[in-house]
Design an enzyme around this catalytic site. Structure first.
Site, PDB file in Angstrom:
ATOM      1  N   HIS A 176       0.833  -1.207   0.000  1.00 42.87           N
ATOM      2  CA  HIS A 176       0.000   0.000   0.000  1.00 42.87           C
ATOM      3  C   HIS A 176       0.865   1.253   0.000  1.00 42.87           C
ATOM      4  O   HIS A 176       0.657   2.184  -0.784  1.00 42.87           O
ATOM      5  CB  HIS A 176      -0.910  -0.010   1.237  1.00 42.87           C
ATOM      6  CG  HIS A 176      -1.796   1.193   1.339  1.00 42.87           C
ATOM      7  ND1 HIS A 176      -1.429   2.319   2.029  1.00 42.87           N
ATOM      8  CD2 HIS A 176      -2.999   1.451   0.804  1.00 42.87           C
ATOM      9  CE1 HIS A 176      -2.397   3.222   1.928  1.00 42.87           C
ATOM     10  NE2 HIS A 176      -3.365   2.715   1.187  1.00 42.87           N
ATOM     11  N   GLU A 212      -3.544 -13.595 -12.508  1.00 44.29           N
ATOM     12  CA  GLU A 212      -2.715 -13.430 -11.314  1.00 44.29           C
ATOM     13  C   GLU A 212      -2.330 -14.757 -10.677  1.00 44.29           C
ATOM     14  O   GLU A 212      -1.591 -14.776  -9.694  1.00 44.29           O
ATOM     15  CB  GLU A 212      -3.483 -12.612 -10.261  1.00 44.29           C
ATOM     16  CG  GLU A 212      -3.705 -11.176 -10.682  1.00 44.29           C
ATOM     17  CD  GLU A 212      -4.636 -10.450  -9.735  1.00 44.29           C
ATOM     18  OE1 GLU A 212      -4.172  -9.546  -9.040  1.00 44.29           O
ATOM     19  OE2 GLU A 212      -5.837 -10.794  -9.701  1.00 44.29           O
ATOM     20  N   GLY A 257      -1.530  -9.472 -13.594  1.00 43.25           N
ATOM     21  CA  GLY A 257      -1.265  -8.872 -12.290  1.00 43.25           C
ATOM     22  C   GLY A 257       0.003  -9.531 -11.786  1.00 43.25           C
ATOM     23  O   GLY A 257      -0.026 -10.535 -11.071  1.00 43.25           O
ATOM     24  N   ASP A 305       0.795 -10.418  -7.980  1.00 46.71           N
ATOM     25  CA  ASP A 305       0.301 -11.683  -7.455  1.00 46.71           C
ATOM     26  C   ASP A 305       0.827 -12.872  -8.247  1.00 46.71           C
ATOM     27  O   ASP A 305       1.194 -13.893  -7.672  1.00 46.71           O
ATOM     28  CB  ASP A 305      -1.233 -11.680  -7.455  1.00 46.71           C
ATOM     29  CG  ASP A 305      -1.775 -10.905  -6.263  1.00 46.71           C
ATOM     30  OD1 ASP A 305      -1.232 -11.078  -5.158  1.00 46.71           O
ATOM     31  OD2 ASP A 305      -2.725 -10.118  -6.439  1.00 46.71           O
ATOM     32  N   CYS A 344      -0.850  -4.943 -15.578  1.00 48.86           N
ATOM     33  CA  CYS A 344      -1.139  -3.830 -14.672  1.00 48.86           C
ATOM     34  C   CYS A 344      -0.435  -4.013 -13.341  1.00 48.86           C
ATOM     35  O   CYS A 344      -0.647  -3.267 -12.400  1.00 48.86           O
ATOM     36  CB  CYS A 344      -2.638  -3.627 -14.502  1.00 48.86           C
ATOM     37  SG  CYS A 344      -3.471  -5.077 -13.853  1.00 48.86           S
TER      38      CYS A 344
HETATM   39  C1  PEP Z   1      -1.183  -7.474  -9.252  1.00 48.26           C
HETATM   40  O1  PEP Z   1      -1.410  -8.446  -8.536  1.00 48.26           O
HETATM   41  O2  PEP Z   1      -0.184  -7.384 -10.004  1.00 48.26           O
HETATM   42  C2  PEP Z   1      -2.093  -6.329  -9.233  1.00 48.26           C
HETATM   43  C3  PEP Z   1      -1.960  -5.331 -10.088  1.00 48.26           C
HETATM   44  O3  PEP Z   1      -3.042  -6.317  -8.250  1.00 48.26           O
HETATM   45  P1  PEP Z   1      -2.749  -5.883  -6.741  1.00 48.26           P
HETATM   46  O4  PEP Z   1      -1.383  -5.322  -6.657  1.00 48.26           O
HETATM   47  O5  PEP Z   1      -3.792  -4.901  -6.364  1.00 48.26           O
HETATM   48  O6  PEP Z   1      -2.910  -7.195  -6.026  1.00 48.26           O
HETATM   49 MG    MG Z   2      -3.269  -8.569  -7.560  1.00 48.47          MG
END
Ligand code: PEP
Ligand code: MG
Length: 788
Positions: A430, A668, A690, A693, A740
């Site tokens: 975060h 992910e 993602g 993850d 992302c």
């Molecule tokens: C990820 O897992 O790469 C992602 C973009 O989601 P988050 O970081 O919110 O888990």
């Molecule tokens: Mg994620």
């Protein structure tokens, strides 16, 4: 004997009088000029609670869960009630007041300071937690002594002792009562250079009382004097806007502007400096080690207020540790000062201010801590330690927040801060994500910043290299203007076939994100919008109604969708792990999970709680009804086609036609990558990697665990293999692909993805421009290769 005079105390009396008083006694005994005073001994406190019979009840009240902030507050309240509600025995009262009378003319202003005796406790988590009261007279003296005792049971002190397993009944507290010094000038002095140990005295000085310097409220003048030659080698005169002075009527300390003609005037003459250095040398000789001295001048007389050994001078600061240019690539979560106390005394090491060795060069050897450079920029400022149970109000403009881990409710304070430092977390935590979006430099995963740094201590942090150094950077001056940094300097952005988008987690960042010229938002996280409500969705709906919750989501998404319209904005449904929900009101009902990262989050939770999920979908429906046809829906942590079918069914139930809208999934988990064909058959328009993850699930590396940060490698061949094969399948099946995760901002990943034929890349705000250029370069190279 309830009290003892400072001149009768030596350092060996530590148990009886606590560290602060022992040190003052030692200085007095050595013939150094120390304001007169006496100590209400630790035994006096102990007999007070025992004779009044409140001790058992007091310690029993401390038996609480330290993570329960309500219980902590109640424990503090009970201790205060017991201690301040108990009368002093007559003889103790008389003895303290007698001692006060003999200090001066009976109307003397005194400082009443706690001096705790638990030497075994790590200094940084203990020192400074107890109260100090200034400008006290006879009327309030006894009350303030009891207040000092009660401050042994502040929420923070209870929290730390409990967390460290330190018994509450084994800490005692003495109280120093000392004549107030109505200083004309004051400051601190390092009797040797704090990081190299050279015989160079570093002196900081400001007008008025010393609190302003120690608390970091003013930038003091800085002087460097050679002890060998007694020459004043460096003088840096600060613009001293504020000073602390004593109100002659009330005795209270107030902050006032420095008169114009003294703002930029030197606080100390060469002669003053030489006298200070003489005293400093005597203190150092007395103790046999370099000292960090607090001093004050009244009517030209120099007084020593406190002296502590400088523990930053040590071999524990090997230059090599500061050399890693990328803490992340090297997994460099290092704590250079191994000694838990190594920085505890460095709170005013702005000493390096005018020192040639302290430039913006992070390798200058005075690195206090290292972590991961999570959000770029070099900034200096005073440390503001923020505990979960603290008021965030204490964070002021220009502070550097130092905390275990940031949380959504800290964002307003994070906006005021010039920098963020955390103990925990990785590049996808975060703190890292939000800091980047706010354009605030951040260093995460230092391991121990909250224990090693102290409130008010001035530091310089480097959000690229991940270093924390003592003092301030003077050269080059770093002006941080994130918007200007990210705004493309040329009006013509590089035209790329691969779209370059941007990630957004806080709606407030929408404008900055749009200013990058990105082709849309590749990931809009809604966790922040929801968690910042301070209540779990169910609790919020119970208290404020369904509409209010939906309104909040609509408001947040709309802010971003507006800013980018008609460029697409990919909004992801909620994916907050239970440990984050638990922090919120209503969070007690959250399941306790062994590993929340592998638990009840993402689409699996949404499918399990369709009523709650429906509120989010209603928000999408409202946005579509309002005409935001640029909004796309993305489902997180999907494993297989079954997840997709069920999610789509819920879309339909909320009146969203999946055939008319653009929607897709995050890839992910290895399962989703390996099963991409069946996901494509389920009708997804896009798959977005993602990698935060995907990497943790492929490599079994907790992304938020700084101990394994060096193992978190998004470029690992296994991760690339999953990504590469997914892109290939998606291209065959006409499904768009994107990234992302944080790795989309890395040039190596960008090269790999463009070569594989990814449709779009979504990067952090600060990385968009570089990614645009990198994409263009790779595309041109591919074109050239194809015609050659
Ligand atoms: C990820 O897992 O790469 C992602 C973009 O989601 P988050 O970081 O919110 O888990
Ligand atoms: Mg994620």
């Amino acid at each position: 004997m309830a009290v003892r005079w400072l001149e009768d105390i030596r350092s060996g009396d530590l148990d009886a009088v606590g560290g602060k008083a022992a040190s003052l006694g030692e200085l007095t005994g050595a013939g150094l000029p120390v304001p007169p005073g006496f100590v209400v001994t630790a035994d006096t406190y102990r007999s007070f609670i025992q004779e009044a019979g409140i001790d058992d009840e007091l310690f029993a009240a401390m038996d609480i869960d330290p993570e329960d902030s309500g219980a902590l507050a109640e424990a503090q309240r009970r201790a205060e009630e017991l201690i301040t509600g108990t009368e002093f025995p007559d003889d103790v009262r008389a003895e303290i007041l007698d001692a006060y009378e003999s200090l001066g003319d009976g109307e003397e202003f005194v400082a009443v300071r706690s001096s705790a005796t638990a030497e075994d406790l790590p200094d940084a988590s203990f020192a400074g937690q107890q109260e100090t009261f200034l400008n006290i007279t006879e009327d309030d003296l006894l009350d303030r002594v009891r207040d000092c005792w009660a401050s042994l049971f502040s929420q923070r002190a209870i929290y730390y002792r409990t967390r460290q397993g330190f018994p509450h009944d084994q800490v005692d507290i003495a109280v120093v009562v000392q004549q107030m010094v109505d200083a004309d000038q004051s400051g601190v002095m390092f009797t040797s250079h704090p990081s190299t140990g050279e015989p160079r005295v570093i002196i900081e000085a400001a007008w008025g009382l010393g609190e302003a310097v120690v608390s970091g409220a003013v930038s003091p003048d800085n002087y460097v004097v050679s002890r060998e030659h007694r020459t004043v080698d460096e003088v840096t005169v600060a613009d001293k806007k504020l000073m602390h002075v004593k109100d002659p009527e009330t005795g209270a300390t107030s902050e006032v502007p420095v008169p114009e003609d003294r703002r930029e005037k030197r606080v100390l003459s060469d002669e003053d400096l030489r006298r200070l250095v003489d005293l400093g040398e005597r203190v150092e000789e007395h103790y046999g080690t370099p000292q960090d001295v607090e001093w004050a001048m009244v009517d030209d007389e120099i007084l020593m207020l406190q002296s502590r050994p400088i523990t930053t001078i040590s071999e524990s600061n090997p230059a090599g540790k500061a050399e890693d240019s990328s803490a992340f690539a090297n997994g460099g979560v290092d704590v250079s000062g191994e000694n838990g106390e190594s920085t505890a005394n460095a709170d005013t090491t702005a000493g390096e201010n005018g020192d040639a060795s302290a430039s913006a060069d992070a390798d200058s050897g005075d690195t206090l801590l290292k972590g991961l450079g999570a959000s770029p920029g070099i900034v200096s400022g005073p440390v503001r330690i923020v505990e979960k149970l603290d008021q965030l109000d204490k964070v002021e403009e220009g502070d550097i927040i130092v905390t275990e881990m940031t949380m959504p409710d800290m964002v307003p304070a994070m906006k005021r801060a010039v920098g963020i430092v955390t103990d925990e977390g990785g590049m996808t935590s975060h703190a890292a994500i939000v800091s980047r979006e706010l354009g605030v430099p951040a260093v995460v995963g230092t391991g121990s910043a909250t224990r090693q740094l102290r409130d008010g201590q001035r530091i310089t942090m480097d959000g690229d290299k991940g270093t924390i150094r003592a003092g301030e950077v003077t050269e080059p001056e770093v002006e941080h203007d994130p918007v200007e940094e990210v705004r493309p300097q040329s009006p013509v952005k590089p035209m790329t076939a691969t779209e370059v988008k941007v990630n957004v987690s806080i709606p407030e960042a929408a404008e900055r994100a749009a200013a990058t010229g990105a082709d849309g938002v590749g990931l809009l996280r809604i966790e922040h919008m929801v968690l910042s409500l301070g209540q779990t969705p169910d609790r919020y709906v119970a208290e404020h109604g369904e509409k209010a919750f939906v309104d909040e989501i609509v408001r947040g998404v709309r802010a971003v969708a507006d800013e980018f319209y008609p460029r697409p904005v990919r909004v992801r449904t909620l994916d907050a792990p239970t440990d984050e929900f638990r922090q919120l009101e209503g969070g007690d009902d959250e399941p306790h999970e062994h590993n929340p990262m592998l638990g009840y989050r993402g689409i699996r939770r949404s499918l399990d709680q369709p009523e709650t999920f429906a509120y989010e979908l209603q928000a999408f429906r409202r946005l579509y009804d309002m005409g935001y046809d640029n909004v796309e829906i993305m489902f997180p942590l999907v494993n297989d086609a079954e997840d997709v079918h069920r999610a789509v069914q819920l879309l339909r139930e909320q009146g969203i036609d999946p055939d008319r809208r653009t929607w897709g999934v995050m890839v992910e988990t290895p399962a989703s990558a390996l099963g991409i064909e069946s996901l494509a058959e389920a009708g997804i328009d896009f798959a977005s990697f993602g990698t935060n993850d995907l990497t943790q699930y492929t490599l079994a590396v907790d992304r938020n665990n700084e101990h394994v940060a060096d193992r978190f490698d998004e470029l690992h061949p296994a991760v690339l293999e999953l990504i590469g094969s997914t892109i290939e399948t998606c291209r065959e099946l006409g499904v768009d692909t994107s990234i992302c995760g944080q790795a989309g901002s890395k040039p190596e990943m960008v090269r790999f993805l463009v070569e594989q034929g990814v449709s779009s890349i979504s990067a952090n705000i600060d990385a968009v421009r570089d990614v645009q250029h990198e994409v263009k370069r790779v595309e041109q190279k591919l074109l050239l290769d194809s015609v050659r």
